[in-house]
Motif scaffolding. Structure first.
Motif: not given
Length: 568
Positions: A148-150, A380-382, A386-390
């Motif tokens: 999960y994005p974090s 960069a990917h992670r 994390a930024l996109v889904v905020q």
């Protein structure tokens, strides 16, 4: 003529505007502005490692000295850097504050390096600056423990060490002036020693090779050694920290005894995607007899560079040494930005590939890309995820966590964390049974996002419960200890912290057996907390370690998730 003069002035202004030094200066200013804002980040696996920094920095702020007054998993520099910033930027997102605190140490040597290299080639200076900024600014590890994005609150000290090793390698590879080499090496090595000892040992390997390869004169090497020892003597004379730090290192080594070969194999397998192409590139360079980029020949002007030095000062050997140093550092790490110290060497190789052609050129370029890209792509990917889904994430509910509460996560994870808190509190016998059988509620409990989110929510509950108990009993706890991995409560409640105990209290590898002085300090603690959501093997082990010191404390129930021991 006037138009020509204006045109020339514009060109000069444009060059100054896009100077690497100016870019670095503006980035530092932007960082200061961002630290003034109450930014939020998504909670990641093992996020509570961040609180070790907050605990240590708070202790420094109230007058304690690392290693002298408390046992720490890393060197004192980490807490010395964060302590003043924690007070200055009280609204800053703590992970960003801790991550960017290293700029106080990492930016000065990069200014020196960029100023020197930029005189010969602005493009080369930018090629050194951009990776430095990328890895320095982003709180992300190469490793990934959650799909999960974090963001990563763990491995921060490893990221910091990697950045300093990168700066040191830049200086050893690209600096020519011996005085500048002296300044960069003494600054970075002293910082590495005070940050993480394995990073300092890796730096010693790099500096030793730089000396035998003729990059560093005998006079400079002796000067560095003398200045280093003088700085340590001064620190120990004023704070007593050096001897205490060395004792802590010895205790950590004894607690973490293991086969170094197996650790090398583990680190090699974990970072095989970087290691294999880098090793292959070193062999290819030697096979194709590719030496150095033209500007690197200047470094052979070191006063005592002889025949042996000229044979050793080759890109293939420099790459092999940086791989070895980086791999040694990674043997002790769980997370970080692995092997980015090879980037300056890869840049030097890239600047000399014009000597190749055909298949050999394609092979070398492919291996350079394969070795350089994995850390960049992963981080960069992670970060992008994390930024996109905020926008889809929700705030983690809290009222009393100060800036530690500036975190978010997926709504379903926050909901699960709340429900698991109810499970932990309603069925303690289940988790007590697991702990008695040396089992965690989940095999990867501490890397699970719902546990990290839930722990923050439960910590918020503890602050409220402590205040309510104090109000009901007309008392105030001056010192607070937590029988848990982390203890944010002295910081959250502006109280004192128990001396001589370990912070980042992992009883399996970072908590020495308490001596009489430690037990005496614990026995004088006003409130000792014991978390119940959930009961774990680690918390049970900590309670067993310190049980003699709490024998005369009064046992209380603060809330469904917290028990306490109050000094009579």
């Amino acid at each position: 003529m006037i138009v020509a003069a204006w045109t020339e002035s514009f060109k000069r202004a444009k060059q100054r505007m896009f100077s690497p030094l100016l870019i670095l200066f503006f980035v530092v200013l932007i960082v200061i502005i961002l630290l003034m804002l109450p930014l939020k980040l998504p909670v990641g696996p093992m996020y509570w490692d961040l609180i070790v920094y907050i605990d240590g920095a708070h202790r420094v702020a109230i007058g304690q000295t690392p290693s002298v007054d408390f046992f720490a998993p890393v060197g004192p520099l980490a807490y010395w850097l964060v302590a003043p910033l924690l007070t200055t930027f009280s609204n800053a997102q703590p992970l960003l504050l801790v991550q960017w605190s290293l700029l106080l140490v990492s930016a000065p040597p990069m200014f020196v390096i960029l100023a020197h290299v930029g005189q010969r080639s602005r493009a080369t200076a930018f090629a050194l600056l951009l990776p430095f900024l990328f890895f320095q600014l982003l709180p992300m590890n190469v490793e990934q423990y959650s799909t999960y994005p974090s963001v990563d609150g763990y491995g921060i000290y490893n990221r910091h060490t990697s950045i300093l090793l990168y700066s040191l390698t830049c200086g050893l590879i690209f600096l020519v002036n011996q005085r500048l080499i002296f300044l960069v090496v003494i600054w970075t090595c002293l910082a590495l020693f005070l940050l993480k000892i394995t990073g300092f040992i890796a730096a010693g390997l790099l500096c030793s090779f730089a000396f035998v390869a003729g990059r560093m004169s005998m006079r400079v090497a002796l000067g560095i050694g003398a200045a280093f020892l003088l700085a340590l003597v001064a620190l120990d004379a004023t704070l007593g920290v050096v001897r205490a730090y060395l004792i802590d290192i010895w205790l950590l080594v004894r607690l973490n005894e293991g086969n170094l070969l197996s650790r090398f194999l583990q680190a090699s397998s974990l970072h095989f995607g970087i290691l294999a192409p880098a090793a292959g590139l070193s062999v290819a360079l030697y096979w194709f007899k590719v030496g150095d980029a033209p500007f690197r020949q200047e470094t052979r002007g070191a006063p005592d560079a002889g025949t042996l030095a000229r044979k050793l000062d080759r890109n293939s050997l420099w790459l092999a040494i940086t791989i070895l140093a980086g791999l040694f550092f990674e043997t002790q790490n769980t997370g970080g930005q692995a092997l980015i110290l090879i980037w300056p060497v890869l840049l030097a190789i890239l600047l000399g590939v014009h000597r190749l052609n055909g298949a050999s050129l394609i092979l070398v370029l492919s291996l350079i890309g394969a070795a350089a890209l994995p850390p960049f792509v992963n981080v960069a990917h992670r970060t992008a995820r994390a930024l996109v889904v905020q926008g889809k994430f929700v705030d983690v509910p809290n009222a009393d966590l100060k800036a530690l509460g500036q975190v978010t996560q997926r709504p379903e994870i926050v909901e699960r964390a709340a429900k698991m808190r109810e499970v932990y509190s309603r069925f303690p016998e289940t988790f007590q049974f697991l702990a008695d059988n040396n089992l965690l509620p989940g095999f990867t409990l501490y890397s699970e996002l719902d546990f990290q989110v839930g722990w923050l929510m439960v910590a918020d509950e503890a602050v409220k419960a402590i205040r309510e108990y104090e109000a009901a009993n007309s008392i105030e706890f001056k010192t607070i200890m937590n029988l848990n991995f982390v203890n944010p409560f002295p910081f959250l409640l502006d109280r004192g912290a128990t001396r001589h105990i370990a912070i980042g209290a992992d009883p399996t590898r970072a908590v020495p057996a308490p001596d009489p002085e430690t037990l005496a300090a614990v026995s004088k603690t006003d409130l000792i907390l014991y978390p119940m959501c959930p009961i774990t093997t680690a918390n049970e082990a900590l309670l067993a370690l310190y049980r003699p010191a709490v024998a005369h404390h009064k046992f209380i129930v603060l809330s469904a998730c917290w028990r306490g021991y109050v000094r009579q």
